[in-house]
Write a protein that holds these residues in place. Sequence first.
Motif, PDB file in Angstrom:
ATOM      1  N   PRO A   7       0.905  -1.141  -0.011  1.00 31.00           N
ATOM      2  CA  PRO A   7      -0.252  -0.101   0.006  1.00 31.00           C
ATOM      3  C   PRO A   7       0.678   1.016  -0.132  1.00 31.00           C
ATOM      4  N   GLN A   8       0.301   2.361  -0.791  1.00 32.50           N
ATOM      5  CA  GLN A   8       1.248   3.551  -1.009  1.00 32.50           C
ATOM      6  C   GLN A   8       1.464   4.107   0.191  1.00 32.50           C
ATOM      7  N   PRO A   9       0.232   4.118   1.166  1.00 35.41           N
ATOM      8  CA  PRO A   9       0.693   4.809   2.397  1.00 35.41           C
ATOM      9  C   PRO A   9       2.041   4.072   3.438  1.00 35.41           C
ATOM     10  N   VAL A  10       1.434   2.588   3.409  1.00 35.23           N
ATOM     11  CA  VAL A  10       2.974   1.974   4.192  1.00 35.23           C
ATOM     12  C   VAL A  10       4.578   2.225   3.596  1.00 35.23           C
ATOM     13  N   MET A  11       4.286   2.833   2.091  1.00 34.31           N
ATOM     14  CA  MET A  11       5.164   3.037   1.862  1.00 34.31           C
ATOM     15  C   MET A  11       5.698   4.542   2.551  1.00 34.31           C
ATOM     16  N   GLN A  12       5.243   5.372   1.523  1.00 34.25           N
ATOM     17  CA  GLN A  12       5.903   6.690   1.946  1.00 34.25           C
ATOM     18  C   GLN A  12       6.124   6.480   3.843  1.00 34.25           C
ATOM     19  N   GLU A  13       4.710   6.398   4.542  1.00 36.76           N
ATOM     20  CA  GLU A  13       5.419   6.081   5.826  1.00 36.76           C
ATOM     21  C   GLU A  13       6.983   5.808   6.509  1.00 36.76           C
ATOM     22  N   TRP A  14       7.387   4.531   5.760  1.00 30.40           N
ATOM     23  CA  TRP A  14       8.426   4.366   5.777  1.00 30.40           C
ATOM     24  C   TRP A  14       9.300   4.393   5.437  1.00 30.40           C
ATOM     25  N   GLU A  15       9.228   5.654   4.540  1.00 25.96           N
ATOM     26  CA  GLU A  15      10.199   6.449   4.091  1.00 25.96           C
ATOM     27  C   GLU A  15      11.083   7.756   4.648  1.00 25.96           C
ATOM     28  N   SER A  16      10.053   7.888   5.301  1.00 30.78           N
ATOM     29  CA  SER A  16       9.742   9.532   6.106  1.00 30.78           C
ATOM     30  C   SER A  16      10.862   8.734   7.223  1.00 30.78           C
ATOM     31  N   ILE A  17      10.520   7.380   7.587  1.00 34.22           N
ATOM     32  CA  ILE A  17      11.511   6.979   9.055  1.00 34.22           C
ATOM     33  C   ILE A  17      12.341   7.051   8.738  1.00 34.22           C
ATOM     34  N   ILE A  42      -8.691  -0.470  -3.875  1.00 36.41           N
ATOM     35  CA  ILE A  42      -9.352   0.159  -2.449  1.00 36.41           C
ATOM     36  C   ILE A  42      -8.050   0.432  -0.952  1.00 36.41           C
ATOM     37  N   GLU A  43      -8.100  -1.073  -0.348  1.00 37.38           N
ATOM     38  CA  GLU A  43      -7.322  -1.156   0.043  1.00 37.38           C
ATOM     39  C   GLU A  43      -6.203   0.450   0.501  1.00 37.38           C
ATOM     40  N   SER A  44      -5.609  -0.195  -0.095  1.00 41.70           N
ATOM     41  CA  SER A  44      -4.361   1.846  -0.206  1.00 41.70           C
ATOM     42  C   SER A  44      -5.347   2.951   0.474  1.00 41.70           C
ATOM     43  N   VAL A  45      -6.327   2.523  -0.666  1.00 50.21           N
ATOM     44  CA  VAL A  45      -6.884   4.268  -0.345  1.00 50.21           C
ATOM     45  C   VAL A  45      -7.390   4.182   1.130  1.00 50.21           C
ATOM     46  N   LEU A  46      -7.978   3.187   1.805  1.00 51.85           N
ATOM     47  CA  LEU A  46      -8.618   2.922   2.893  1.00 51.85           C
ATOM     48  C   LEU A  46      -7.946   3.564   4.310  1.00 51.85           C
ATOM     49  N   LEU A  47      -6.556   2.481   3.692  1.00 50.79           N
ATOM     50  CA  LEU A  47      -5.460   2.616   4.352  1.00 50.79           C
ATOM     51  C   LEU A  47      -4.809   3.868   4.816  1.00 50.79           C
ATOM     52  N   GLU A  48      -5.263   5.016   4.351  1.00 50.32           N
ATOM     53  CA  GLU A  48      -4.971   6.583   4.499  1.00 50.32           C
ATOM     54  C   GLU A  48      -5.510   6.981   5.548  1.00 50.32           C
ATOM     55  N   HIS A  49      -7.203   6.605   5.535  1.00 52.37           N
ATOM     56  CA  HIS A  49      -7.461   6.826   6.768  1.00 52.37           C
ATOM     57  C   HIS A  49      -6.711   6.746   8.157  1.00 52.37           C
ATOM     58  N   GLU A  96      -5.478  -1.523  10.122  1.00 52.92           N
ATOM     59  CA  GLU A  96      -5.013  -2.405   8.573  1.00 52.92           C
ATOM     60  C   GLU A  96      -6.595  -2.341   8.027  1.00 52.92           C
ATOM     61  N   CYS A  97      -6.499  -3.349   6.730  1.00 45.37           N
ATOM     62  CA  CYS A  97      -7.818  -3.583   6.280  1.00 45.37           C
ATOM     63  C   CYS A  97      -7.460  -4.652   4.884  1.00 45.37           C
ATOM     64  N   LYS A 101     -11.685  10.439  -3.108  1.00 48.39           N
ATOM     65  CA  LYS A 101     -10.384   9.387  -3.700  1.00 48.39           C
ATOM     66  C   LYS A 101     -10.476   8.351  -4.536  1.00 48.39           C
ATOM     67  N   LEU A 102     -12.147   7.974  -4.711  1.00 51.58           N
ATOM     68  CA  LEU A 102     -13.107   6.957  -5.369  1.00 51.58           C
ATOM     69  C   LEU A 102     -13.488   6.857  -5.775  1.00 51.58           C
ATOM     70  N   ALA A 103     -13.855   6.237  -6.682  1.00 53.09           N
ATOM     71  CA  ALA A 103     -15.095   6.497  -7.911  1.00 53.09           C
ATOM     72  C   ALA A 103     -16.166   5.968  -6.954  1.00 53.09           C
ATOM     73  N   PRO A 104     -17.382   6.590  -7.601  1.00 51.75           N
ATOM     74  CA  PRO A 104     -18.804   5.682  -6.899  1.00 51.75           C
ATOM     75  C   PRO A 104     -18.868   4.435  -6.738  1.00 51.75           C
ATOM     76  N   TYR A 105     -18.884   4.019  -7.745  1.00 53.23           N
ATOM     77  CA  TYR A 105     -18.567   2.873  -7.832  1.00 53.23           C
ATOM     78  C   TYR A 105     -17.394   1.428  -6.655  1.00 53.23           C
ATOM     79  N   LYS A 106     -17.280   2.349  -6.704  1.00 55.56           N
ATOM     80  CA  LYS A 106     -15.465   1.344  -5.584  1.00 55.56           C
ATOM     81  C   LYS A 106     -15.831   1.457  -4.846  1.00 55.56           C
ATOM     82  N   LEU A 107     -16.221   2.185  -3.613  1.00 59.28           N
ATOM     83  CA  LEU A 107     -16.736   2.787  -3.160  1.00 59.28           C
ATOM     84  C   LEU A 107     -17.540   1.410  -1.987  1.00 59.28           C
TER      85      LEU A 107
END
Length: 304
Positions: A74-84, A206-213, A218-219, A267-273
Amino acid sequence: MPKFSVRGIWQRWRESYPINGMKASDAVTVFTGVPTMYTRLIQGYDAMDPELQAASASAARQLRLMMCGSSALPQPVMQEWESITGHRLLERYGMTEFVMAISNPLRGARKAGTVGKPFLGVEVRIAEDRSGGDGMGVGELCVKSPSLFKEYWKRPEVTKESFTDDGFFKTGDAGRVDEDGYYIILGRTSADIMKVGGYKLSALEIESVLLEHQDVAECCVLGLPDKDYGEAVTAILVLESEAKRKQEEEKKPALSLDELCTWAKDKLAPYKLPTRLILWESLPRNAMGKVNKKELKKLLAGEQ
């Protein structure tokens, strides 16, 4: 190490690279893990006091390379790991049947959300599925490589079904290629691709987006049977400790489906919610940190 340990790994890195700038004779230089491991390491880091965090982050930065594989990161995990740690995780793609085939570069642009480009001598193509989808070029990844296996031992029928007529191995993974020629893995065709109202959706996206909340630790996203749409996008969430505490104090769910969808609608199209939301204390995972979605799907479908 005998098994994965958040405390043990952080300690091993600190022992390898003490804060005084020295380097141990048996220092760790390369680390590779699956996405769940990095999620757990981030959680362990967040629980440390500031002094220990500084020592841990400093030590982790000294490693030469950190890689991630086995499932989509998930991109949020990648970004947070890079920041740490300062490490932009190197994602790549492979299977037991052909070892490594696709990778982001060791030196060069590592593109988040992708597994990179095929190695020299490796051919990759996508058997496009035109029966539905929300984007062009989505289909099953097929690989031909010098390291490709010959056959499944004493299973000729399975072997025959696993190859195309011209010798490409059918991976069972769905994917697509972006505008820069980088491959994006959308998940297993059997577990991560949902058929919702005529669309084929990627649970991993969809998991990758929800993990940004901010309240989601976990998701897991599944497509559960639905009489109107074929499958319903179902989100199973594990909340952050602060959200759990709030939930216990107020005696009501810390996050509702409406709140989640309102947050995600840009962040997501309506049919992906998600149309269904389940809050759990933890997600069942195997030794490699993966959720068995097929079994979970059967379990939840039986409870409906």
